[in-house]
Design an enzyme around this catalytic site. Structure first.
Site, mmCIF file in Angstrom:
data_model
loop_
_atom_site.group_PDB
_atom_site.id
_atom_site.type_symbol
_atom_site.label_atom_id
_atom_site.label_comp_id
_atom_site.label_asym_id
_atom_site.label_seq_id
_atom_site.Cartn_x
_atom_site.Cartn_y
_atom_site.Cartn_z
ATOM 1 N N LEU A 83 0.949 -1.125 -0.060
ATOM 2 C CA LEU A 83 -0.024 -0.026 0.121
ATOM 3 C C LEU A 83 0.723 1.300 0.002
ATOM 4 O O LEU A 83 1.742 1.298 0.920
ATOM 5 C CB LEU A 83 -0.732 0.225 1.028
ATOM 6 N N HIS A 84 0.494 2.066 -0.878
ATOM 7 C CA HIS A 84 1.307 3.434 -1.063
ATOM 8 C C HIS A 84 0.489 4.568 -1.348
ATOM 9 O O HIS A 84 1.235 5.937 -1.324
ATOM 10 C CB HIS A 84 2.785 3.498 -1.702
ATOM 11 N N ARG A 85 -0.360 4.342 -2.037
ATOM 12 C CA ARG A 85 -0.998 5.583 -2.807
ATOM 13 C C ARG A 85 -1.650 6.524 -1.715
ATOM 14 O O ARG A 85 -2.422 6.049 -0.827
ATOM 15 C CB ARG A 85 -2.306 5.086 -3.677
ATOM 16 N N ASP A 100 -2.221 -1.572 -4.227
ATOM 17 C CA ASP A 100 -2.656 -0.334 -5.076
ATOM 18 C C ASP A 100 -1.568 0.086 -5.920
ATOM 19 O O ASP A 100 -1.657 1.298 -6.544
ATOM 20 C CB ASP A 100 -3.060 0.744 -4.070
#
Length: 388
Positions: free
Chosen positions: A216-218, A294
């Protein structure tokens, strides 16, 4: 064509490295070789997210590092432009080759086109149709000012046509990201070795259903505390049936700690790892039962590997991974996520196929076409001058 001026190849962020590495190998192997100047903007500067990728992908060290670092979108884009312009002035390149959709992609393209240097965009024509994503703006604008556009899937040209880009500027060459998957697969690190190297008990891998991988990074997923809390809650429910290995982006870890959400991580079922090198991530994904992410690149890599992927977004700029591959868009919908995981664990998950030209040779096709294009370009320009 020994008098060919150098092709300036630009990398700036993690996904760029996987895409540029096979292109550089193809340019070096071409007869005659294409001269290259590799410029790293320094958009990603964390050692775990940059330097290790050069080692894993056998990328040569950059000829130039602009060392831009982080900042707002405006500051980062402006700083890349300011530092990149003298590089063009000093080397008078035959063209500037950019990949993907990060700020460095657009910034270097803008500088080049204003200096009358041809822009080559690799991975052109992808659209999410979500202009709230900064990457979507970068994609659209870079395509509009590019002279040669290489696409990863045939439908990308339809997007470009709708935006007024003539077909004679477009070449369907395939997916260079998959070139790196094919190249790295033989040397990918086993999941057990990766966990042990991170001082994690590899017993988590012995679960009857295997394990899942999460990234997850967005900002839309991790910058709002309630959104991040809800996602971690769903992942905790998934982990009740399938242990999860979570490769934490620095931004995500920082936000989990800042928002006081670390207590939602059940260490017995949810293993937290620091950012991983390319070969470690490739090994983790290849052995996974499912990947929840994501990331745009992981949607492609899982399709190439034949591993089910649940994309935690409402849209994707890579629709072919849904139409033909193993990807399912589930957004942040709890029921959709849990339902898809249940289907996978009961043997009813989606089965996909590898799309056309995702065969490990896209970079060779790009290099051959680029050589021909550059070779004939001076005559084309002379013809336009005479006509005008």
């Amino acid at each position: 064509m020994s008098n060919l001026r150098p092709v300036i190849c630009v990398v700036g962020a993690r996904p760029n490295f996987m895409k540029m590495a096979p292109i550089l190998r193809a340019m070096a192997a071409h007869i005659p070789p294409l001269p290259v100047l590799l410029v790293h903007t320094g958009q990603h500067y964390d050692k775990d997210m940059s330097d290790r990728l050069f080692e894993d992908l056998r990328l040569p060290r950059p000829d130039v590092n602009l060392e831009v670092g982080s900042g707002t979108h405006a500051i980062q884009t402006a700083e890349v432009m300011r530092r990149f312009e003298p590089i063009i002035d000093a080397h008078t390149p035959s063209c500037v080759a950019v990949v993907g959709d990060v700020n460095s992609t657009l910034a270097c393209s803008l500088v080049a086109v204003k200096k009358s240097v041809p822009v080559v965009h690799i991975e052109a024509g992808l659209r999410s149709y979500d202009r709230a994503m900064p990457e979507e703006i970068n994609r659209i604008l870079t395509d509009q000012i590019s002279d040669r556009l290489y696409t990863t899937e045939r439908t990308a040209e339809d997007n470009l046509t709708r935006e007024g880009i003539p077909s004679n500027r477009v070449c369907f060459a395939g997916n260079v990201m998959i070139d790196s998957v094919v190249f790295g697969r033989a040397n990918a690190r086993g999941a057990k070795d990766t966990l042990q190297a991170c001082n994690v008990d590899p017993l988590v891998l012995s679960h009857p259903f295997g394990y899942g991988v999460v990234t997850l990074h967005r900002p839309s997923n991790v910058d709002d505390p309630e959104t991040l809390r809800a996602l971690l809650g769903v992942l905790d429910e998934v982990a009740a049936s399938l242990p999860l290995v979570i490769a934490l982006h620095p931004r995500t870890r920082s936000n989990i700690e800042r928002f006081g959400l670390m207590d939602l991580i059940d260490s017995a079922r949810m293993v937290l790892l620091p950012p991983q090198g390319y070969l470690e991530m490739l090994g983790l994904m290849a052995g996974a039962t499912v990947v929840l992410t994501d990331s745009g690149g992981l949607q492609e890599e899982t399709t190439a590997l034949g591993v089910p992927c649940l994309t935690l977004r409402e849209n994707t700029e890579r629709p072919i991974t849904v139409e033909q591959g193993t990807n399912i868009l589930v957004g942040r919908d709890r029921d959709a996520i849990l339902g898809a995981v249940h289907d996978i664990l009961t043997g009813n998950g989606k089965r996909g196929r590898v799309p056309e030209f995702w065969d490990g040779h896209a970079s060779e096709r790009i290099t051959a076409d680029l050589y021909r294009w550059l070779k004939h370009r001076p005559a084309e320009i002379a013809s336009r001058t005479v006509t005008n």
